[in-house]
Design a protein around this motif. Sequence first.
Motif, PDB file in Angstrom:
ATOM      1  N   GLY A  76       1.089  -1.155  -0.302  1.00  0.00           N
ATOM      2  CA  GLY A  76       0.157  -0.025  -0.013  1.00  0.00           C
ATOM      3  C   GLY A  76       0.795   1.085  -0.103  1.00  0.00           C
ATOM      4  N   GLU A  77       1.692   1.288   1.184  1.00  0.00           N
ATOM      5  CA  GLU A  77       2.745   2.178   0.599  1.00  0.00           C
ATOM      6  C   GLU A  77       3.393   2.694  -0.653  1.00  0.00           C
ATOM      7  OE1 GLU A  77       5.120   1.633   3.619  1.00  0.00           O
ATOM      8  OE2 GLU A  77       4.481   1.700   5.366  1.00  0.00           O
ATOM      9  N   LEU A  78       3.733   1.288  -1.417  1.00  0.00           N
ATOM     10  CA  LEU A  78       4.217   1.913  -2.485  1.00  0.00           C
ATOM     11  C   LEU A  78       3.673   2.702  -3.481  1.00  0.00           C
ATOM     12  CD1 LEU A  78       6.685  -1.482  -3.595  1.00  0.00           C
ATOM     13  CD2 LEU A  78       6.939   0.609  -3.446  1.00  0.00           C
ATOM     14  N   ILE A  79       2.491   2.124  -3.555  1.00  0.00           N
ATOM     15  CA  ILE A  79       1.084   1.956  -4.156  1.00  0.00           C
ATOM     16  C   ILE A  79       1.325   4.118  -4.492  1.00  0.00           C
ATOM     17  CG2 ILE A  79      -1.101   2.637  -4.761  1.00  0.00           C
ATOM     18  CD1 ILE A  79      -1.374   0.196  -4.085  1.00  0.00           C
ATOM     19  N   LEU A  80       0.845   4.482  -2.524  1.00  0.00           N
ATOM     20  CA  LEU A  80       1.389   6.055  -3.023  1.00  0.00           C
ATOM     21  C   LEU A  80       2.351   6.499  -3.282  1.00  0.00           C
ATOM     22  CD1 LEU A  80      -0.348   6.096   1.212  1.00  0.00           C
ATOM     23  CD2 LEU A  80      -1.583   6.111  -1.378  1.00  0.00           C
ATOM     24  N   THR A  81       3.593   6.403  -2.869  1.00  0.00           N
ATOM     25  CA  THR A  81       4.950   6.922  -3.753  1.00  0.00           C
ATOM     26  C   THR A  81       4.802   7.457  -5.265  1.00  0.00           C
ATOM     27  OG1 THR A  81       6.648   5.880  -1.502  1.00  0.00           O
ATOM     28  CG2 THR A  81       6.864   6.643  -3.340  1.00  0.00           C
ATOM     29  N   TYR A  82       4.556   5.747  -5.787  1.00  0.00           N
ATOM     30  CA  TYR A  82       4.562   5.631  -7.292  1.00  0.00           C
ATOM     31  C   TYR A  82       3.721   6.341  -7.324  1.00  0.00           C
ATOM     32  CZ  TYR A  82       8.821   2.053  -8.132  1.00  0.00           C
ATOM     33  OH  TYR A  82       8.961   0.721  -8.832  1.00  0.00           O
ATOM     34  N   ARG A  83       2.366   6.506  -7.639  1.00  0.00           N
ATOM     35  CA  ARG A  83       1.352   7.652  -7.482  1.00  0.00           C
ATOM     36  C   ARG A  83       1.656   8.969  -7.383  1.00  0.00           C
ATOM     37  NH1 ARG A  83      -4.746   4.226  -6.316  1.00  0.00           N
ATOM     38  NH2 ARG A  83      -4.118   2.937  -7.665  1.00  0.00           N
ATOM     39  N   SER A  84       2.368   8.749  -6.192  1.00  0.00           N
ATOM     40  CA  SER A  84       2.801  10.811  -6.368  1.00  0.00           C
ATOM     41  C   SER A  84       4.099  11.065  -7.491  1.00  0.00           C
ATOM     42  CB  SER A  84       3.181  10.953  -4.956  1.00  0.00           C
ATOM     43  OG  SER A  84       4.663  10.179  -4.335  1.00  0.00           O
ATOM     44  N   LEU A  85       4.883  10.178  -7.664  1.00  0.00           N
ATOM     45  CA  LEU A  85       5.661  10.516  -8.786  1.00  0.00           C
ATOM     46  C   LEU A  85       5.556   9.987 -10.293  1.00  0.00           C
ATOM     47  CD1 LEU A  85       8.491   8.085  -7.398  1.00  0.00           C
ATOM     48  CD2 LEU A  85       8.406  10.324  -6.978  1.00  0.00           C
ATOM     49  N   LEU A  86       4.768   9.685 -10.573  1.00  0.00           N
ATOM     50  CA  LEU A  86       3.813   8.854 -12.104  1.00  0.00           C
ATOM     51  C   LEU A  86       2.291   9.594 -12.189  1.00  0.00           C
ATOM     52  CD1 LEU A  86       5.820   5.917 -12.723  1.00  0.00           C
ATOM     53  CD2 LEU A  86       6.188   7.722 -13.337  1.00  0.00           C
ATOM     54  N   ASN A  87       1.793   9.676 -12.872  1.00  0.00           N
ATOM     55  CA  ASN A  87       0.915   9.733 -13.468  1.00  0.00           C
ATOM     56  C   ASN A  87      -0.214   8.559 -12.487  1.00  0.00           C
ATOM     57  OD1 ASN A  87      -1.702   9.323 -14.136  1.00  0.00           O
ATOM     58  ND2 ASN A  87      -1.393  10.324 -16.348  1.00  0.00           N
ATOM     59  N   HIS A  88      -0.777   8.625 -11.583  1.00  0.00           N
ATOM     60  CA  HIS A  88      -1.837   7.545 -11.127  1.00  0.00           C
ATOM     61  C   HIS A  88      -1.941   7.280 -11.579  1.00  0.00           C
ATOM     62  CE1 HIS A  88      -5.190  10.755 -11.737  1.00  0.00           C
ATOM     63  NE2 HIS A  88      -5.583   9.714 -10.797  1.00  0.00           N
ATOM     64  N   ASN A  89      -2.796   7.475 -13.010  1.00  0.00           N
ATOM     65  CA  ASN A  89      -3.501   6.162 -13.593  1.00  0.00           C
ATOM     66  C   ASN A  89      -2.389   5.304 -14.522  1.00  0.00           C
ATOM     67  OD1 ASN A  89      -6.020   7.700 -14.357  1.00  0.00           O
ATOM     68  ND2 ASN A  89      -5.243   9.590 -14.791  1.00  0.00           N
ATOM     69  N   GLN A  90      -1.434   5.678 -13.868  1.00  0.00           N
ATOM     70  CA  GLN A  90      -0.553   4.274 -14.540  1.00  0.00           C
ATOM     71  C   GLN A  90       0.079   3.622 -13.588  1.00  0.00           C
ATOM     72  OE1 GLN A  90       2.776   7.028 -16.053  1.00  0.00           O
ATOM     73  NE2 GLN A  90       4.078   5.524 -15.521  1.00  0.00           N
ATOM     74  N   VAL A  91      -0.462   3.481 -12.560  1.00  0.00           N
ATOM     75  CA  VAL A  91      -0.259   1.906 -11.333  1.00  0.00           C
ATOM     76  C   VAL A  91      -1.636   1.515 -10.644  1.00  0.00           C
ATOM     77  CG1 VAL A  91       0.580   2.640  -9.294  1.00  0.00           C
ATOM     78  CG2 VAL A  91       1.321   4.667 -10.554  1.00  0.00           C
ATOM     79  N   PHE A  92      -1.821   0.453 -10.563  1.00  0.00           N
ATOM     80  CA  PHE A  92      -2.467  -0.191 -10.460  1.00  0.00           C
ATOM     81  C   PHE A  92      -2.375  -0.838  -8.947  1.00  0.00           C
ATOM     82  CE2 PHE A  92      -2.242   0.683 -15.022  1.00  0.00           C
ATOM     83  CZ  PHE A  92      -3.110   1.118 -15.475  1.00  0.00           C
TER      84      PHE A  92
END
Length: 506
Positions: A52-68
């Motif tokens: 869950g923490e990784l999802i938040l970090t990736y979405r903060s760095l990239l387009n949240h639509n490319q993180v699933f």
Amino acid sequence: MDKYNTLSDFLKEFYIPTYVLSPEEEEEEAVPPPASPVLVFINSKSGGQLGGELILTYRSLLNHNQVFDLDQETPDKVLRRIYLNLERLKDDDFARQIREKLKIIVAGGDGTAGWLLGVVCDLKLSHPPPIATVPLGTGNNLPFAFGWGKKNPGTDRTAVELFLDQVLKAKEMKIDNWHILMRMKTPKEGGSCDPVAPLELPHSLHAFHRVSPTDELNKEGCHTFRGGFWNYFSLGMDAQISYAFHSERKLHPEKFKNQLVNQSTYVKLGCTQGWFCASLFHPASRNIAQLAKVKIATRNGQWHDLHIPHSIRSIVCLNLPSFSGGLNPWGTPNPRKQRDRGLTPPFVDDGLIEVVGFRNAWHGLVLLAPNGHGTRLAQANRIRFEFHKGATDHTFMRMDGEPWKQPLPLDDETVMVEISHLGQVNMLATHDCRSRSMFDPSTPRHYDAAEEYDDNEDESMAEGEEFRKFGAADTFKIPDEGKHSNEKGRASRRRNSNVHGWSHFF
């Protein structure tokens, strides 16, 4: 990252505009295409709270639509939707370059990584993207084999940026896919082919959904199962100990929160099950030679019997040089002794699987020593196990870390398990990874006398439609690889009858 003026410039190399991901969005202003566009799939159930923490970090760095989040959307639906949109945008030069350069990052255990590999294999995409694996499970054999480590990663911005930098620099490697087919006669009244509780078959073996009547795999009067693996399939006593461990953990999950405690429990179970003193406590009927007739086939399709020494109580069919948390049962054979047998180094893309045998747990522990290895039995393109009538009423099997207790009919019908090379998918690997490719010019095609090897070699010694698909996109379920501290998590785990986890000892 040094060549970039700002962090923003670096992250642009991975960013995918929303209009490329979704047909509902309008085309955005043209910018230089990213060098390494990524789709990120994360199992939020893996690694405790880390997913869950990784999802938040990736979405903060990239387009949240490319993180699933794989707990919310399955990868087959995501990839179908995106590739249909890419096809719609085939005349768009920017979108075309996205498709050609696209990569996948998957964060989770080996079960999650296998899920993504199976889906990519089944969907037969026009430009199959290579896959990088973030270790979030227990064994993490897939990430370890391709240089991504086996310890859970950091989830902060710096750790994710460093991982993305590795992805940018990574090389592509092929990895063999292995199809497994299990078929048995429908038992007479009172009998059952279902696995013995509390465990079911692995997710990757169709989560124990039988092949439909219209499938070409189905054979009248038989129960047929199929699936695939990328790391290993094992049969015998190591799978029995793993089954005991997973059964105990499923019944008492609160006792298995510490890795050292888990390893200690595993060793204790090995003792109580007789694995350390197999010659005294292990029934002869459970020796592989007594349990099954084993046949192998080379690339030319010729089948022949494989001699299994009567001391062998466990067989491992190994695809990657990483087993039970990073061990390599095949090792490096003595070139003088192996040349006559025609063996090659264990390449991950040569269409051959390494078949290794073990006598007992003491034999397995030699893997902890330099150049330790099991009994090398063969390299094969296909291997078939035909279980003998009346040898025993059940056996134990394990595939990519998931064990099960499989009943065997006692009548005249043979139970058959066949493993066959299916194809390949693309992986991303670091340049110092331990996996070896037969297409890498820096890797010798045969053992070289100057190479480090062991000098204690154990002297004992046409594909149809059914082998073209794993069924991953239709039948795989999200593996429950997490450690949940709250009651909701425990309830979720009880609902999921499949248990993930990896042994670190035989």
